[in-house]
Scaffold this motif. Sequence first.
Motif, short mmCIF file in Angstrom:
data_model
loop_
_atom_site.label_atom_id
_atom_site.label_comp_id
_atom_site.label_asym_id
_atom_site.label_seq_id
_atom_site.Cartn_x
_atom_site.Cartn_y
_atom_site.Cartn_z
N ARG A 189 -17.28 -7.96 -35.64
CA ARG A 189 -17.45 -7.89 -37.08
C ARG A 189 -18.79 -8.49 -37.48
NH1 ARG A 189 -12.07 -10.18 -39.80
NH2 ARG A 189 -13.16 -9.44 -41.68
N HIS A 211 -18.93 -15.47 -45.19
CA HIS A 211 -17.80 -14.54 -45.35
C HIS A 211 -17.84 -13.51 -44.24
CE1 HIS A 211 -14.86 -12.01 -47.45
NE2 HIS A 211 -15.68 -10.99 -47.23
N LEU A 213 -17.32 -9.94 -43.33
CA LEU A 213 -17.39 -8.76 -44.18
C LEU A 213 -16.29 -7.76 -43.89
CD1 LEU A 213 -21.25 -8.32 -44.18
CD2 LEU A 213 -19.84 -8.86 -46.17
N GLU A 214 -15.74 -7.19 -44.97
CA GLU A 214 -14.77 -6.12 -44.91
C GLU A 214 -15.38 -4.88 -45.57
OE1 GLU A 214 -11.84 -6.27 -43.50
OE2 GLU A 214 -11.47 -8.43 -43.25
N HIS A 215 -14.86 -3.72 -45.20
CA HIS A 215 -15.34 -2.48 -45.78
C HIS A 215 -15.20 -2.52 -47.31
CE1 HIS A 215 -16.36 1.74 -46.04
NE2 HIS A 215 -15.26 1.99 -46.72
N ASP A 217 -16.77 -4.48 -49.40
CA ASP A 217 -17.07 -5.77 -50.03
C ASP A 217 -18.29 -5.63 -50.94
OD1 ASP A 217 -15.05 -7.37 -49.13
OD2 ASP A 217 -16.15 -8.22 -47.45
N GLN A 230 -18.56 -0.44 -43.79
CA GLN A 230 -18.34 -0.54 -42.36
C GLN A 230 -18.34 0.84 -41.71
OE1 GLN A 230 -17.92 -3.45 -40.42
NE2 GLN A 230 -18.11 -2.01 -38.73
#
Length: 302
Positions: A189, A211, A213-215, A217, A230
């Motif tokens: 990630r 942080h 990261l998430e898709h 964000d 992502q």
Amino acid sequence: MGIEITVTAHSQSPTDYQYYFNKTVVTIGAAERADIQLPGKMLAPRQLEFVDRNDSWSVALLSGTIGDAMLNGEPLPLNATRLLKDGDQLTLYHYRMQVRFPEETRLETTPQNTSEMARLMASEVVEIFGALKEHPSFIVSKGPQKGLRYQFLPSMARAFIGRSPSCEFFINDANISREHAVVRRDGDRLLIEDLDSRNGLKINGQKTRQHLLEHSDVIGLGTTVLVFQQRPGPLPEPVVRRTAQPTLVPATTSDDAHQLLVPSSTEPVGPRTWRRSDIALLAVAAAFLLGALSVALYLAFG
């Protein structure tokens, strides 16, 4: 005295484009008539102007807002001239420029040369404005460089985000620190971390130090907003929360010294539609009332 301007598009594989002019006024912009034509939707036809007065060159921002162009890291005011010295660095959106004043006369750049270099430069710029590839990306959704896309390539161990042209993700925003944040790998990630920036780092509206990261964000840096992707796909649509509009109604008792704030119904208001059951009920009620009235009259008058 002639002027040499070296332009570099901030792309994944940048190329230096060198221009030389031996005249008193040089313009940079998106117009074909500009002495240096730069591709990009955000560029004005004539954005920068270089003027030679008695062998002393100056630069002025003709269009845009403060922060669109920088001179040695400082915002260039609109319609205000700034004197230049040999080796000065300028940035205009995602372009970097270096100004030199060579003593020897060189072959002057022609309009044909300018058009050809603009076409070559466009092939570089398309990777930050063009179709999303399979790599994780950071897309500028708000700010002076809205529309730019930065990709985190497999060859990258980390990428700095900031106002300094040396950053991998260079963002020309006066409200962003020179090295504002860094993105680096954390296993499979990506992690983003604030670098003690002046205006801090926000993820989905919340201030944070770092942080994972998430898709989708949403990353806030100064006045610039990035959306992390992502995987390929369109930008997420903003969430619109619908709430009932407040309606003022009179207080229900004389003791109340104020009015009550009550949410109004979300159901549409209009004329009542009568159903068969309503009509039948009214008919029964009317028959009952007539019967009662007849009995009352009979008892009263015999």
